[in-house]
Design an enzyme around this catalytic site. Sequence first.
Site, mmCIF file in Angstrom:
data_model
loop_
_atom_site.group_PDB
_atom_site.id
_atom_site.type_symbol
_atom_site.label_atom_id
_atom_site.label_comp_id
_atom_site.label_asym_id
_atom_site.label_seq_id
_atom_site.Cartn_x
_atom_site.Cartn_y
_atom_site.Cartn_z
ATOM 1 N N GLY A 1 61.059 27.402 20.750
ATOM 2 C CA GLY A 1 61.902 28.154 21.300
ATOM 3 C C GLY A 1 61.969 26.455 22.567
ATOM 4 C CG ASP B 1 62.483 31.926 22.152
ATOM 5 O OD1 ASP B 1 61.927 31.054 22.356
ATOM 6 O OD2 ASP B 1 63.544 32.889 21.927
ATOM 7 C CG HIS C 1 57.820 24.007 17.684
ATOM 8 N ND1 HIS C 1 57.932 25.097 17.047
ATOM 9 C CD2 HIS C 1 58.750 23.389 17.682
ATOM 10 C CE1 HIS C 1 59.032 25.297 16.045
ATOM 11 N NE2 HIS C 1 59.355 23.957 16.417
ATOM 12 C CD GLU D 1 60.293 20.729 21.121
ATOM 13 O OE1 GLU D 1 60.221 22.258 20.390
ATOM 14 O OE2 GLU D 1 61.473 20.681 20.176
ATOM 15 C CB SER E 1 64.462 33.079 11.309
ATOM 16 O OG SER E 1 65.707 33.250 12.092
ATOM 17 C CB THR E 2 63.544 33.999 16.938
ATOM 18 O OG1 THR E 2 63.118 32.432 15.937
ATOM 19 C CG2 THR E 2 62.631 34.675 18.014
ATOM 20 N N PRO E 3 63.478 37.058 14.775
ATOM 21 C CG PRO E 3 61.434 38.609 13.770
ATOM 22 C CD PRO E 3 61.657 36.868 14.482
HETATM 23 P P1 IMP Z 1 66.456 30.838 15.239
HETATM 24 O O1 IMP Z 1 65.070 31.139 15.146
HETATM 25 O O2 IMP Z 1 66.641 31.295 13.103
HETATM 26 O O3 IMP Z 1 67.156 31.472 15.493
HETATM 27 O O4 IMP Z 1 66.608 29.730 14.678
HETATM 28 C C1 IMP Z 1 66.846 29.217 16.198
HETATM 29 C C2 IMP Z 1 65.961 28.936 16.708
HETATM 30 O O5 IMP Z 1 64.397 28.314 16.907
HETATM 31 C C3 IMP Z 1 66.041 29.160 18.619
HETATM 32 O O6 IMP Z 1 66.792 29.487 19.279
HETATM 33 C C4 IMP Z 1 64.575 27.937 19.264
HETATM 34 O O7 IMP Z 1 64.382 29.225 19.954
HETATM 35 C C5 IMP Z 1 63.802 27.692 17.731
HETATM 36 N N1 IMP Z 1 64.264 26.237 17.704
HETATM 37 C C6 IMP Z 1 65.035 24.996 17.300
HETATM 38 N N2 IMP Z 1 64.607 24.162 17.368
HETATM 39 C C7 IMP Z 1 63.535 24.084 17.947
HETATM 40 C C8 IMP Z 1 62.883 23.044 18.773
HETATM 41 O O8 IMP Z 1 63.589 21.812 18.685
HETATM 42 N N3 IMP Z 1 62.138 22.960 19.677
HETATM 43 C C9 IMP Z 1 62.001 24.139 19.562
HETATM 44 N N4 IMP Z 1 62.459 25.640 19.073
HETATM 45 C C10 IMP Z 1 63.291 25.118 18.735
HETATM 46 ZN ZN ZN Z 2 61.634 22.881 15.789
#
Ligand code: IMP
Ligand code: ZN
Length: 350
Positions: free
Chosen positions: A176, A143, A203, A206, A103-105
Amino acid sequence: MMNEGLLSFCEKLPKVELHAHLNGSISDETLLELSQASGLPEEELVELHNIVKNMKCRSLKECFKIFDIIHKVTVKPSIIRRAAMDVIKDFANDGVVYLELRSTPRRVEGSMTKKEYINAVIDSIRESRNIHPIIVKLIISIDRKAGVLEAEENLQLAIEAKEIHPDIVVGVDFSGNPAIGAFDGFIPVLEKAHKSGFPLALHCAEVPSVEETENILNLKPERLGHGTCFHPDAGGTQELWNALISAKIPVELCLTSNVMTATVKDYKNHHFDYLYKHGHPIVLGTDDKGVFSTSLSAEYCIAAKTFELNNDQLWQLSYDSINYAFASDYEKEKLREIFKEWKQKLLNTA
Ligand code: IMP
Ligand code: ZN
């Protein structure tokens, strides 16, 4: 239609989830419930409910719009805590015995600091230990859209959190929107993460981008997310493909995510096929089970049907995933015992 016997086998199979983003993994039910507590104005709540009901990504761009909407709901520590608890419960109920949540803080003006965000997730992970038979770890995400300064800040927070919770904070992710931001600027941050003792799950490829993919490989990350565009048939080059195969870096494969965001044409053309046939280290993941309406069992089922894997091969695929986890050797041994016992029980009842 899912084959009932196959689905039931995949649900019962002990599984390891190494690629799950917290906010993308929140189920529709949890999201709708949490939206009431988010303080969103009535008209935005109605809009959100409509979007959730019709939530279906058709491109990477749409997918990132959906994350923005989910982020409007997950705006304070109590909501993050509840979201993480529910996501962990969902994975545990799906037969996942080891989960690395990433998760992204996030800082929300007036209601949450990044540190509070991280602590809320860690609290849920600790609490879930007493409730569910699952080991859960946290990977801190960077991100790319947020830029290098935020990346440095997230790494610093990850270092501090790991000092206090070394049993939970285990890695750094780079994610991201792949269409945004040059990778070069992040190299020093990711090198520093490595030097600070963090394994990297990045990542990668992609979307087609030969130079960025080379730069990522040069960092020698412990794992790669997606790896969609390495092969020359998928927008990569023979050199990139050879480099991946010889580096033997485990790739986290998210079949439904790639098909729904149209980064691969269909399941049959997924690079799972090449990598599996090559004996390359791979692990199945859900990416964003809420956004893509999937589960890890469903992903195993799809892999089995598409690539004609039998139950032994599914067990082996799941068992081998333990090797690539950012867990301690002791935890990995314990997991291997769980898998072997499960298999033995199955043989005894056959
Ligand atoms: P969070 O980090 O818990 O907020 O999860 C959602 C975030 O994960 C998104 O805003 C993206 O930054 C990242 N994310 C989720 N799925 C993907 C993906 O398929 N490719 C790249 N980033 C992703
Ligand atoms: Zn992912």
